[in-house]
Design a protein around this motif. Structure first.
Motif, mmCIF file in Angstrom:
data_model
loop_
_atom_site.group_PDB
_atom_site.id
_atom_site.type_symbol
_atom_site.label_atom_id
_atom_site.label_comp_id
_atom_site.label_asym_id
_atom_site.label_seq_id
_atom_site.Cartn_x
_atom_site.Cartn_y
_atom_site.Cartn_z
ATOM 1 N N ALA A 32 0.823 -1.207 0.000
ATOM 2 C CA ALA A 32 0.000 0.000 0.000
ATOM 3 C C ALA A 32 0.856 1.255 0.000
ATOM 4 N N VAL A 33 1.893 1.252 0.805
ATOM 5 C CA VAL A 33 2.738 2.442 0.925
ATOM 6 C C VAL A 33 3.526 2.679 -0.360
ATOM 7 N N ASN A 34 4.022 1.619 -0.958
ATOM 8 C CA ASN A 34 4.747 1.776 -2.219
ATOM 9 C C ASN A 34 3.836 2.299 -3.330
ATOM 10 N N ALA A 35 2.552 1.979 -3.259
ATOM 11 C CA ALA A 35 1.608 2.503 -4.243
ATOM 12 C C ALA A 35 1.509 4.031 -4.119
ATOM 13 N N ILE A 36 1.529 4.541 -2.893
ATOM 14 C CA ILE A 36 1.498 5.995 -2.699
ATOM 15 C C ILE A 36 2.753 6.627 -3.280
ATOM 16 N N ALA A 37 3.903 6.082 -2.906
ATOM 17 C CA ALA A 37 5.177 6.667 -3.354
ATOM 18 C C ALA A 37 5.283 6.656 -4.873
ATOM 19 N N GLY A 38 4.828 5.577 -5.496
ATOM 20 C CA GLY A 38 4.921 5.499 -6.944
ATOM 21 C C GLY A 38 3.931 6.413 -7.645
ATOM 22 N N GLU A 39 2.669 6.359 -7.227
ATOM 23 C CA GLU A 39 1.620 7.148 -7.868
ATOM 24 C C GLU A 39 1.909 8.641 -7.788
ATOM 25 N N GLN A 40 2.513 9.094 -6.680
ATOM 26 C CA GLN A 40 2.710 10.523 -6.475
ATOM 27 C C GLN A 40 4.093 11.009 -6.918
ATOM 28 N N SER A 41 4.838 10.140 -7.606
ATOM 29 C CA SER A 41 6.116 10.608 -8.158
ATOM 30 C C SER A 41 6.276 10.078 -9.575
ATOM 31 N N THR A 42 7.097 9.065 -9.785
ATOM 32 C CA THR A 42 7.437 8.668 -11.158
ATOM 33 C C THR A 42 6.600 7.516 -11.697
ATOM 34 N N GLY A 43 5.870 6.812 -10.840
ATOM 35 C CA GLY A 43 5.279 5.550 -11.256
ATOM 36 C C GLY A 43 3.891 5.669 -11.828
ATOM 37 N N THR A 44 3.445 4.598 -12.467
ATOM 38 C CA THR A 44 2.056 4.409 -12.869
ATOM 39 C C THR A 44 1.783 2.920 -12.749
ATOM 40 N N PHE A 45 0.638 2.444 -13.263
ATOM 41 C CA PHE A 45 0.285 1.050 -13.005
ATOM 42 C C PHE A 45 1.017 0.075 -13.930
ATOM 43 N N VAL A 46 1.712 0.594 -14.949
ATOM 44 C CA VAL A 46 2.556 -0.247 -15.811
ATOM 45 C C VAL A 46 3.854 0.515 -16.086
ATOM 46 N N SER A 47 4.881 -0.215 -16.512
ATOM 47 C CA SER A 47 6.121 0.427 -16.910
ATOM 48 C C SER A 47 5.910 1.179 -18.214
ATOM 49 N N VAL A 48 6.543 2.358 -18.308
ATOM 50 C CA VAL A 48 6.402 3.166 -19.511
ATOM 51 C C VAL A 48 7.770 3.565 -20.021
#
Length: 427
Positions: A32-48
Protein backbone atom coordinates in the motif's frame (compact mmCIF):
# COMPACT_ATOMS: atom_id res chain seq x y z
CA UNK A 1 3.17 -0.26 18.08
CA UNK A 2 5.59 -2.15 15.84
CA UNK A 3 8.39 -0.26 14.09
CA UNK A 4 8.55 -1.14 10.40
CA UNK A 5 11.18 1.43 9.42
CA UNK A 6 12.42 0.98 5.90
CA UNK A 7 15.85 2.38 4.94
CA UNK A 8 15.79 5.00 2.20
CA UNK A 9 17.59 2.79 -0.27
CA UNK A 10 19.08 4.54 -3.24
CA UNK A 11 18.50 8.01 -1.81
CA UNK A 12 21.44 10.23 -2.70
CA UNK A 13 20.99 13.18 -0.37
CA UNK A 14 18.13 14.73 -2.33
CA UNK A 15 16.26 17.59 -0.71
CA UNK A 16 12.88 16.20 0.30
CA UNK A 17 9.48 17.32 1.44
CA UNK A 18 8.53 14.69 4.01
CA UNK A 19 4.85 13.88 4.40
CA UNK A 20 3.60 11.78 7.30
CA UNK A 21 0.45 9.78 6.62
CA UNK A 22 -1.82 7.56 8.66
CA UNK A 23 -2.30 4.67 6.25
CA UNK A 24 -4.99 2.01 6.61
CA UNK A 25 -5.11 -0.98 4.29
CA UNK A 26 -6.34 -4.55 3.84
CA UNK A 27 -3.21 -5.37 1.84
CA UNK A 28 0.38 -5.79 3.06
CA UNK A 29 1.49 -2.40 4.35
CA UNK A 30 4.55 -2.29 2.14
CA UNK A 31 2.38 -2.80 -0.96
CA UNK A 32 0.00 0.00 0.00
CA UNK A 33 2.74 2.44 0.93
CA UNK A 34 4.75 1.78 -2.22
CA UNK A 35 1.61 2.50 -4.24
CA UNK A 36 1.50 6.00 -2.70
CA UNK A 37 5.18 6.67 -3.35
CA UNK A 38 4.92 5.50 -6.94
CA UNK A 39 1.62 7.15 -7.87
CA UNK A 40 2.71 10.52 -6.48
CA UNK A 41 6.12 10.61 -8.16
CA UNK A 42 7.44 8.67 -11.16
CA UNK A 43 5.28 5.55 -11.26
CA UNK A 44 2.06 4.41 -12.87
CA UNK A 45 0.28 1.05 -13.01
CA UNK A 46 2.56 -0.25 -15.81
CA UNK A 47 6.12 0.43 -16.91
CA UNK A 48 6.40 3.17 -19.51
CA UNK A 49 9.09 4.29 -21.89
CA UNK A 50 11.26 7.02 -20.45
CA UNK A 51 11.09 5.78 -16.85
CA UNK A 52 14.83 5.24 -16.66
CA UNK A 53 16.92 4.30 -13.66
CA UNK A 54 18.42 7.80 -13.78
CA UNK A 55 14.99 9.45 -13.75
CA UNK A 56 13.83 7.29 -10.85
CA UNK A 57 16.99 8.02 -8.87
CA UNK A 58 16.34 11.75 -9.17
CA UNK A 59 12.56 12.00 -9.00
CA UNK A 60 11.03 8.95 -7.29
CA UNK A 61 9.53 9.32 -3.84
CA UNK A 62 11.14 7.34 -1.05
CA UNK A 63 9.58 5.56 1.91
CA UNK A 64 11.54 6.73 4.93
CA UNK A 65 9.82 4.73 7.64
CA UNK A 66 6.70 2.98 8.90
CA UNK A 67 5.44 2.41 12.43
CA UNK A 68 2.47 0.12 12.86
CA UNK A 69 -0.44 1.57 14.88
CA UNK A 70 -3.96 0.43 15.75
CA UNK A 71 -6.39 0.98 12.89
CA UNK A 72 -8.27 4.26 13.55
CA UNK A 73 -11.39 3.09 11.67
CA UNK A 74 -13.48 -0.07 11.54
CA UNK A 75 -14.90 0.33 8.04
CA UNK A 76 -12.72 0.69 4.91
CA UNK A 77 -13.13 3.41 2.34
CA UNK A 78 -15.37 2.40 -0.57
CA UNK A 79 -13.64 0.46 -3.32
CA UNK A 80 -10.56 -0.55 -1.34
CA UNK A 81 -8.87 -3.84 -2.24
CA UNK A 82 -7.78 -6.75 -0.10
CA UNK A 83 -9.29 -9.35 2.20
CA UNK A 84 -7.10 -8.99 5.29
CA UNK A 85 -8.30 -7.34 8.49
CA UNK A 86 -7.70 -3.61 8.55
CA UNK A 87 -4.24 -2.64 9.74
CA UNK A 88 -2.52 0.71 9.85
CA UNK A 89 0.78 2.55 10.13
CA UNK A 90 2.23 6.02 10.44
CA UNK A 91 4.28 6.37 7.28
CA UNK A 92 6.89 8.98 6.31
CA UNK A 93 7.37 9.48 2.57
CA UNK A 94 9.91 11.87 1.08
CA UNK A 95 9.05 13.68 -2.15
CA UNK A 96 11.99 15.31 -3.96
CA UNK A 97 11.96 19.09 -3.99
CA UNK A 98 13.09 18.78 -7.61
CA UNK A 99 9.59 17.50 -8.43
CA UNK A 100 7.70 20.50 -7.11
CA UNK A 101 10.07 23.33 -6.39
CA UNK A 102 9.11 25.51 -3.41
CA UNK A 103 5.55 25.91 -4.70
CA UNK A 104 2.28 25.42 -2.83
CA UNK A 105 0.55 25.03 -6.19
CA UNK A 106 2.79 22.10 -7.11
CA UNK A 107 3.14 20.63 -3.64
CA UNK A 108 -0.53 20.15 -2.79
CA UNK A 109 -1.35 17.72 -5.66
CA UNK A 110 1.67 15.64 -4.64
CA UNK A 111 1.08 15.29 -0.90
CA UNK A 112 -2.74 15.46 -0.96
CA UNK A 113 -3.79 14.59 -4.50
CA UNK A 114 -4.77 11.40 -6.31
CA UNK A 115 -3.40 9.17 -3.56
CA UNK A 116 -6.79 9.29 -1.77
CA UNK A 117 -8.31 7.44 -4.72
CA UNK A 118 -5.88 4.52 -4.63
CA UNK A 119 -7.66 1.20 -4.20
CA UNK A 120 -4.73 -0.13 -2.19
CA UNK A 121 -5.81 2.18 0.62
CA UNK A 122 -8.69 1.56 3.01
CA UNK A 123 -7.97 4.87 4.75
CA UNK A 124 -5.49 7.73 4.42
CA UNK A 125 -4.85 10.95 6.31
CA UNK A 126 -2.05 13.46 5.84
CA UNK A 127 -1.03 14.33 9.41
CA UNK A 128 2.22 16.30 9.13
CA UNK A 129 4.67 17.92 6.73
CA UNK A 130 8.36 18.67 6.99
CA UNK A 131 9.18 21.36 4.45
CA UNK A 132 12.59 22.20 3.00
CA UNK A 133 14.04 25.63 3.78
CA UNK A 134 13.45 26.64 0.17
CA UNK A 135 9.75 27.09 0.97
CA UNK A 136 10.63 29.61 3.66
CA UNK A 137 12.60 31.64 1.13
CA UNK A 138 9.85 31.47 -1.49
CA UNK A 139 6.93 32.73 0.61
CA UNK A 140 6.29 35.81 2.70
CA UNK A 141 5.48 35.18 6.36
CA UNK A 142 2.61 36.96 8.08
CA UNK A 143 3.14 40.69 8.25
CA UNK A 144 1.32 41.22 11.56
CA UNK A 145 0.49 37.99 13.44
CA UNK A 146 0.39 38.43 17.24
CA UNK A 147 2.45 41.56 17.82
CA UNK A 148 1.19 43.50 14.82
CA UNK A 149 -2.41 42.72 15.66
CA UNK A 150 -1.88 43.81 19.27
CA UNK A 151 -0.46 47.09 18.03
CA UNK A 152 -3.35 47.76 15.69
CA UNK A 153 -6.06 47.01 18.25
CA UNK A 154 -4.28 48.77 21.10
CA UNK A 155 -4.11 45.70 23.33
CA UNK A 156 -0.41 45.27 24.24
CA UNK A 157 -1.04 42.36 26.59
CA UNK A 158 -3.79 40.00 27.64
CA UNK A 159 -6.26 38.05 25.59
CA UNK A 160 -7.83 39.86 22.65
CA UNK A 161 -11.62 39.60 22.67
CA UNK A 162 -13.75 39.74 19.57
CA UNK A 163 -17.11 38.81 18.19
CA UNK A 164 -18.92 38.05 14.96
CA UNK A 165 -21.66 40.05 13.30
CA UNK A 166 -24.96 38.34 14.05
CA UNK A 167 -27.39 37.61 12.41
CA UNK A 168 -24.93 36.02 9.99
CA UNK A 169 -26.78 37.25 6.91
CA UNK A 170 -29.74 39.49 6.18
CA UNK A 171 -28.55 42.72 7.78
CA UNK A 172 -28.53 45.84 5.61
CA UNK A 173 -25.55 48.21 5.56
CA UNK A 174 -27.36 50.64 7.87
CA UNK A 175 -27.84 47.83 10.40
CA UNK A 176 -24.07 47.39 10.58
CA UNK A 177 -23.61 50.96 11.74
CA UNK A 178 -25.63 50.46 14.92
CA UNK A 179 -24.19 47.02 15.67
CA UNK A 180 -20.54 47.94 15.10
CA UNK A 181 -20.98 51.12 17.11
CA UNK A 182 -22.47 49.13 19.98
CA UNK A 183 -19.72 46.50 19.89
CA UNK A 184 -16.92 49.04 19.51
CA UNK A 185 -18.17 51.17 22.40
CA UNK A 186 -18.55 47.97 24.44
CA UNK A 187 -14.81 47.42 24.22
CA UNK A 188 -14.47 44.76 21.53
CA UNK A 189 -10.93 44.44 20.19
CA UNK A 190 -12.03 42.68 17.02
CA UNK A 191 -15.22 42.25 14.98
CA UNK A 192 -15.60 40.10 11.89
CA UNK A 193 -17.95 39.30 9.07
CA UNK A 194 -19.39 35.81 9.08
CA UNK A 195 -17.92 33.32 6.64
CA UNK A 196 -21.25 33.06 4.76
CA UNK A 197 -21.38 36.80 4.14
CA UNK A 198 -18.86 38.12 1.62
CA UNK A 199 -20.01 40.33 -1.28
CA UNK A 200 -23.66 39.35 -0.82
CA UNK A 201 -26.88 41.04 -2.01
CA UNK A 202 -28.30 42.07 1.41
CA UNK A 203 -25.15 44.07 2.22
CA UNK A 204 -22.82 44.45 -0.79
CA UNK A 205 -19.21 44.66 0.28
CA UNK A 206 -18.59 48.21 -0.98
CA UNK A 207 -21.62 49.51 0.93
CA UNK A 208 -20.72 47.47 4.02
CA UNK A 209 -17.19 48.86 4.03
CA UNK A 210 -18.48 52.43 4.01
CA UNK A 211 -21.01 51.76 6.76
CA UNK A 212 -18.60 49.88 9.03
CA UNK A 213 -15.62 52.20 8.67
CA UNK A 214 -17.91 55.15 9.42
CA UNK A 215 -19.00 53.43 12.63
CA UNK A 216 -15.36 52.64 13.51
CA UNK A 217 -14.46 56.30 13.00
CA UNK A 218 -17.14 57.23 15.54
CA UNK A 219 -15.90 54.61 18.03
CA UNK A 220 -12.37 55.96 17.71
CA UNK A 221 -13.59 59.54 18.15
CA UNK A 222 -15.42 58.63 21.36
CA UNK A 223 -12.96 56.20 22.92
CA UNK A 224 -9.56 56.82 21.36
CA UNK A 225 -9.41 53.13 20.31
CA UNK A 226 -10.28 51.63 16.94
CA UNK A 227 -11.42 48.00 16.91
CA UNK A 228 -10.15 45.81 14.11
CA UNK A 229 -12.89 44.76 11.71
CA UNK A 230 -12.23 41.80 9.39
CA UNK A 231 -14.11 42.31 6.13
CA UNK A 232 -14.80 39.07 4.28
CA UNK A 233 -13.20 39.75 0.88
CA UNK A 234 -13.36 36.13 -0.35
CA UNK A 235 -13.87 36.12 -4.10
CA UNK A 236 -12.19 35.24 -7.40
CA UNK A 237 -8.50 36.27 -7.14
CA UNK A 238 -8.70 39.48 -9.17
CA UNK A 239 -11.81 40.61 -7.31
CA UNK A 240 -10.23 39.66 -3.99
CA UNK A 241 -7.36 42.07 -4.60
CA UNK A 242 -9.85 44.77 -5.58
CA UNK A 243 -11.80 44.08 -2.39
CA UNK A 244 -8.64 44.38 -0.31
CA UNK A 245 -7.89 47.75 -1.88
CA UNK A 246 -11.40 49.01 -1.10
CA UNK A 247 -10.94 48.08 2.56
CA UNK A 248 -7.56 49.80 2.82
CA UNK A 249 -8.73 52.93 0.98
CA UNK A 250 -11.61 53.30 3.46
CA UNK A 251 -9.32 53.01 6.48
CA UNK A 252 -9.96 49.34 7.26
CA UNK A 253 -7.28 47.41 9.13
CA UNK A 254 -8.06 43.74 8.38
CA UNK A 255 -9.37 41.47 5.65
CA UNK A 256 -10.78 37.99 5.99
CA UNK A 257 -10.62 35.08 3.54
CA UNK A 258 -12.34 31.72 3.48
CA UNK A 259 -9.15 29.74 3.10
CA UNK A 260 -10.62 26.55 1.66
CA UNK A 261 -12.74 28.46 -0.83
CA UNK A 262 -10.06 30.67 -2.37
CA UNK A 263 -7.15 28.22 -1.92
CA UNK A 264 -3.64 28.48 -0.50
CA UNK A 265 -1.96 29.87 -3.64
CA UNK A 266 -4.55 32.65 -3.93
CA UNK A 267 -3.94 33.57 -0.30
CA UNK A 268 -0.18 33.68 -0.97
CA UNK A 269 -0.93 36.05 -3.85
CA UNK A 270 -3.03 38.20 -1.51
CA UNK A 271 -0.20 38.22 1.05
CA UNK A 272 2.21 39.67 -1.52
CA UNK A 273 -0.33 42.43 -2.14
CA UNK A 274 -1.72 42.98 1.35
CA UNK A 275 -1.18 46.04 3.50
CA UNK A 276 -3.32 44.82 6.42
CA UNK A 277 -3.59 41.55 8.39
CA UNK A 278 -5.19 38.51 6.75
CA UNK A 279 -7.72 36.72 8.96
CA UNK A 280 -8.12 33.14 7.73
CA UNK A 281 -11.40 31.33 8.27
CA UNK A 282 -11.37 27.55 7.76
CA UNK A 283 -14.96 27.01 6.66
CA UNK A 284 -15.20 23.53 5.14
CA UNK A 285 -12.39 22.14 7.31
CA UNK A 286 -14.64 19.33 8.52
CA UNK A 287 -14.71 17.84 5.02
CA UNK A 288 -10.92 17.60 5.17
CA UNK A 289 -10.32 16.61 8.77
CA UNK A 290 -13.36 15.19 10.53
CA UNK A 291 -13.11 11.54 9.47
CA UNK A 292 -10.38 9.56 11.21
CA UNK A 293 -9.57 7.64 8.05
CA UNK A 294 -9.60 10.35 5.41
CA UNK A 295 -8.35 13.83 4.64
CA UNK A 296 -5.83 16.23 6.12
CA UNK A 297 -5.08 16.64 9.82
CA UNK A 298 -4.89 19.99 11.57
CA UNK A 299 -1.11 20.00 12.05
CA UNK A 300 -0.35 19.54 8.35
CA UNK A 301 -3.12 21.94 7.37
CA UNK A 302 -1.92 24.83 9.51
CA UNK A 303 1.58 24.59 8.03
CA UNK A 304 0.22 25.05 4.52
CA UNK A 305 -1.97 27.93 5.68
CA UNK A 306 0.85 29.72 7.49
CA UNK A 307 3.18 29.24 4.55
CA UNK A 308 0.64 31.20 2.48
CA UNK A 309 1.21 34.15 4.83
CA UNK A 310 -1.93 34.37 6.98
CA UNK A 311 -1.88 36.42 10.19
CA UNK A 312 -4.79 34.81 12.08
CA UNK A 313 -5.99 31.19 11.90
CA UNK A 314 -9.13 29.65 13.37
CA UNK A 315 -8.24 26.70 15.64
CA UNK A 316 -11.66 25.66 16.97
CA UNK A 317 -12.70 26.28 20.56
CA UNK A 318 -12.69 24.48 23.89
CA UNK A 319 -15.99 22.80 24.74
CA UNK A 320 -17.00 23.68 21.21
CA UNK A 321 -20.39 23.11 19.63
CA UNK A 322 -18.54 21.40 16.78
CA UNK A 323 -16.97 17.95 16.49
CA UNK A 324 -13.44 18.84 17.62
CA UNK A 325 -12.28 17.61 21.00
CA UNK A 326 -10.45 19.77 23.53
CA UNK A 327 -7.33 17.70 22.77
CA UNK A 328 -7.69 18.57 19.07
CA UNK A 329 -7.95 22.29 19.85
CA UNK A 330 -5.00 22.26 22.26
CA UNK A 331 -2.85 20.46 19.69
CA UNK A 332 -3.87 22.91 16.96
CA UNK A 333 -3.06 25.98 19.08
CA UNK A 334 0.30 24.48 20.04
CA UNK A 335 1.08 23.72 16.41
CA UNK A 336 0.17 27.24 15.26
CA UNK A 337 2.43 28.74 17.94
CA UNK A 338 5.40 26.54 16.96
CA UNK A 339 7.86 28.30 14.61
CA UNK A 340 7.70 27.07 11.03
CA UNK A 341 10.90 27.19 8.98
CA UNK A 342 12.33 29.49 11.62
CA UNK A 343 9.38 31.88 11.60
CA UNK A 344 5.94 32.25 9.98
CA UNK A 345 4.21 33.46 13.17
CA UNK A 346 0.44 33.34 13.43
CA UNK A 347 -2.23 34.39 15.92
CA UNK A 348 -4.44 31.47 17.05
CA UNK A 349 -8.16 32.25 16.94
CA UNK A 350 -10.65 30.44 19.17
CA UNK A 351 -14.34 30.44 18.34
CA UNK A 352 -17.52 28.33 18.58
CA UNK A 353 -19.50 28.49 21.84
CA UNK A 354 -16.88 30.62 23.59
CA UNK A 355 -17.91 32.79 26.53
CA UNK A 356 -16.71 33.91 29.95
CA UNK A 357 -16.90 30.39 31.35
CA UNK A 358 -14.45 28.96 28.81
CA UNK A 359 -11.60 31.21 30.00
CA UNK A 360 -10.26 28.75 32.64
CA UNK A 361 -10.11 25.71 30.37
CA UNK A 362 -8.64 27.78 27.53
CA UNK A 363 -5.77 29.15 29.62
CA UNK A 364 -5.12 25.77 31.21
CA UNK A 365 -4.99 23.91 27.89
CA UNK A 366 -3.03 26.53 25.92
CA UNK A 367 -0.84 28.11 28.59
CA UNK A 368 -1.06 31.51 26.91
CA UNK A 369 -3.21 34.58 26.47
CA UNK A 370 -1.64 35.40 23.11
CA UNK A 371 -5.00 34.48 21.64
CA UNK A 372 -7.92 36.06 19.84
CA UNK A 373 -11.11 34.71 21.42
CA UNK A 374 -14.26 35.23 19.34
CA UNK A 375 -17.58 34.96 21.14
CA UNK A 376 -20.74 35.42 19.12
CA UNK A 377 -23.53 34.31 21.41
CA UNK A 378 -21.23 34.77 24.41
CA UNK A 379 -21.23 38.51 23.68
CA UNK A 380 -24.44 39.27 21.81
CA UNK A 381 -26.44 36.70 23.80
CA UNK A 382 -25.56 38.09 27.23
CA UNK A 383 -28.85 38.97 28.96
CA UNK A 384 -27.62 42.50 29.68
CA UNK A 385 -26.35 43.19 26.16
CA UNK A 386 -23.12 43.14 24.21
CA UNK A 387 -21.20 45.48 26.50
CA UNK A 388 -21.92 43.21 29.46
CA UNK A 389 -20.93 40.19 27.37
CA UNK A 390 -17.52 41.63 26.53
CA UNK A 391 -17.02 42.84 30.11
CA UNK A 392 -17.86 39.38 31.46
CA UNK A 393 -15.27 37.71 29.23
CA UNK A 394 -12.57 40.23 30.05
CA UNK A 395 -13.28 39.85 33.77
CA UNK A 396 -13.21 36.07 33.47
CA UNK A 397 -9.81 36.15 31.80
CA UNK A 398 -8.40 38.60 34.35
CA UNK A 399 -9.57 36.36 37.18
CA UNK A 400 -8.28 33.21 35.51
CA UNK A 401 -4.82 34.70 34.94
CA UNK A 402 -4.79 35.79 38.60
CA UNK A 403 -5.85 32.32 39.75
CA UNK A 404 -9.20 33.48 41.12
CA UNK A 405 -12.21 31.14 40.67
CA UNK A 406 -14.85 32.79 38.50
CA UNK A 407 -17.65 32.41 41.04
CA UNK A 408 -15.60 34.48 43.53
CA UNK A 409 -15.38 37.52 41.25
CA UNK A 410 -17.53 40.44 42.39
CA UNK A 411 -18.99 41.36 39.03
CA UNK A 412 -22.66 41.52 38.01
CA UNK A 413 -21.74 41.03 34.32
CA UNK A 414 -19.76 37.85 35.01
CA UNK A 415 -22.30 36.54 37.51
CA UNK A 416 -25.10 37.00 35.00
CA UNK A 417 -23.07 35.25 32.30
CA UNK A 418 -22.33 32.29 34.57
CA UNK A 419 -26.00 31.94 35.47
CA UNK A 420 -27.30 32.49 31.94
CA UNK A 421 -24.85 30.30 30.02
CA UNK A 422 -24.72 27.44 32.48
CA UNK A 423 -22.03 27.91 35.08
CA UNK A 424 -18.26 27.73 35.14
CA UNK A 425 -16.71 25.30 32.69
CA UNK A 426 -14.68 22.74 34.67
CA UNK A 427 -10.93 23.16 34.53
Amino acid sequence: MRDLTVPAEGDTGRELTVATYRVVTRLPLEQAVNAIAGEQSTGTFVSVAGETDELRARHSAVVLGMTEIPAPITEPLPGSRGDRPLHAALVRIGFPLDNTGPSLTNLFPVVAGNLYELRELAGLKLVDLELPDAFGRAYLPAGYAVEGTRRLVGRPSGVMIGTIVKPNVGLRPSDYVDLVLELGLAGADFIKDDEVNADCPPAPLAQRIRAVTGALDEVERRTGRRPMYAFNISDEPDRMLRNHDMVVAAGGTCVMVNLNVVGFPAVAMLRRHARVPIHAHVTGIGALSRHAGLGIGHVAYQKLARLAGIDHLHCGGFHSKFYVTDDDVAAMVAAVRTPLLGGFPCLPVLSSAQWAGTAPVTLERTGTDDLLVLAGGGVLGHPDGAAAGITSIRQAWAATVAGVPLHEVDSPELARALKHFGGVVAR
